[in-house]
Design an enzyme around this catalytic site. Sequence first.
Site, mmCIF file in Angstrom:
data_model
loop_
_atom_site.group_PDB
_atom_site.id
_atom_site.type_symbol
_atom_site.label_atom_id
_atom_site.label_comp_id
_atom_site.label_asym_id
_atom_site.label_seq_id
_atom_site.Cartn_x
_atom_site.Cartn_y
_atom_site.Cartn_z
ATOM 1 C CE LYS A 80 -3.312 4.449 5.872
ATOM 2 N NZ LYS A 80 -2.905 3.062 5.602
ATOM 3 C CB SER A 155 -3.243 2.702 1.705
ATOM 4 O OG SER A 155 -3.104 2.129 3.002
ATOM 5 C CB SER A 179 -0.645 0.225 3.699
ATOM 6 O OG SER A 179 -1.422 0.002 2.571
HETATM 7 N N1 GLN Z 1 -2.367 -2.368 -1.415
HETATM 8 C C1 GLN Z 1 -3.020 -3.341 -0.604
HETATM 9 C C2 GLN Z 1 -4.521 -3.221 -0.771
HETATM 10 O O1 GLN Z 1 -4.935 -2.428 -1.532
HETATM 11 C C3 GLN Z 1 -2.610 -3.176 0.831
HETATM 12 C C4 GLN Z 1 -3.222 -2.007 1.463
HETATM 13 C C5 GLN Z 1 -2.907 -1.890 2.923
HETATM 14 O O2 GLN Z 1 -1.953 -2.476 3.440
HETATM 15 N N2 GLN Z 1 -3.743 -1.136 3.605
HETATM 16 O O3 GLN Z 1 -5.264 -3.912 -0.185
#
Ligand code: GLN
Length: 491
Positions: A80, A155, A179
């Site tokens: 990532k 994400s 995510s």
């Molecule tokens: N969708 C969640 C957020 O926007 C989690 C994102 C994540 O785990 N990085 O914060």
Amino acid sequence: MSFYQKTIHELHEFLIRKEISAQELCAQVYKRIEEVENQIKALVLIVDQNKAMEEAQKVDARIAAGETISPLTGIPMVLKDNICTKDIKTTCSSRILAEFRPPYDAHVVEKLAQAGAVLCGKTNMDEFAMGSSTENSGYFSTKNPWDLNRVPGGSSGGSAAAIAADESVFSLGSDTGGSIRQPSSFCGTVGLKPTYGLVSRYGLIAYASSLDQIGPITKDVMDAALVLKAIAGHDKKDSTSSTMSVPDYPAALTGEMRGLRVGVPREYFGPGLGLRSEGMCGKSHQDDGKYGAQVAEDMPHTEYALPAYYLIASAEASSNLARFDGVRYGFRAQEGEDVVSMFQKTRSFGFGKEVKRRIMLGTYALSSGYYDAYYLKALKVRTLVKQDFDRAFEKFDLLAAPTASHLAFRHGEKADNPLAMYLSDVLTIPINLAGVPAISVPCGFVRDLPVGLQLIGKPFGEETLLQASFAYEKAAGWGNLKPNLKGVTVK
Ligand code: GLN
């Protein structure tokens, strides 16, 4: 099945039996990337093939010399793009870091390099890991390999899509509120969020430091255990990193889970959650004989986790992202009249809409007069959520629930509705607030789209978590699923 479609443990056997060389494997992966990447768009950067081939060549020389290699040696991987790679661009899919080349490797990157894994690319993500669909990337959206009209989740959508499309053998994601697990549910991969503190965050560009964890996204549970073993363990450069010794996770995968007590949190199956995956997970938890005895459990603070998370995560993000001002890192806007206007122009151009929204929300929640009403209250809720888990784990070894409240949705379906997007993580967020580990394992299909079963473990209970996931995977037969990519021959 071609070699690039195989798992780490299968490829390891092929490598040591010299049925394939690391260079052949690496070349196959690059060819696959070339074939499908223009459809999937999982990668923001492809590492120069010659560079990757050089690494593979070193591995082949070691094998030829009769050296014992570790399970990850010679295995292609993608990471990532919020995980720092020395001299290789690390952008967080943000314009503000578009040209940022870190002067150091993240701890996990060092560990994987020691293990001999071969870096082939960096994966697309929601900007600074804020989002649930990878549509918040500052560059482009990633497609779900099971249906190109749908999102891969987020994400870490690029990391999950790359594995589902066989553009890499394994990947790393980061999970602040879901995510790793939610994109795994959407893409039919295995995704593990470790216990907070098990994997060093050194070199992970921070979103919300008290919640962020790096973890593997893989083609099956055994691979997740192998990658976790390689990246876990104490790091003195991360003060929140645990000093506990790292267990031999793969050794825990016996295929047995008899005697394990699995609880099912009632609130994760409640009305109004729109759980199309409920049937699937319901089936697995009712099948008592096969997967262990299960009983419903109350976790009364679950409904408050989501609002508390968005206050805490945004508050931490507003502080963490203050460092991106055009002075220290990455992009700098044309100088303004003074330094303050330079900061403003840099941040106004460099950050996308969602990142700005979180910074504003977080700054507001931390400001005097609102701190007690919002931030402090959210921290208290976090404690109550954690206590729900503590109580449940007095009775159970594991908890089972769906990973996501819905299937992979269509591109654009939630992009203009931040609150609907936030709700995507309703079943993963409580786990991050509590700091416990959880995994998403494929548990079937609804309307031809993959669905994930979420298993949640005790703090540092990854062995049990992986043991149960492996037993489930074996019994259910959903390991290493393949989408049929249109226009691409999948052998
Ligand atoms: N969708 C969640 C957020 O926007 C989690 C994102 C994540 O785990 N990085 O914060």
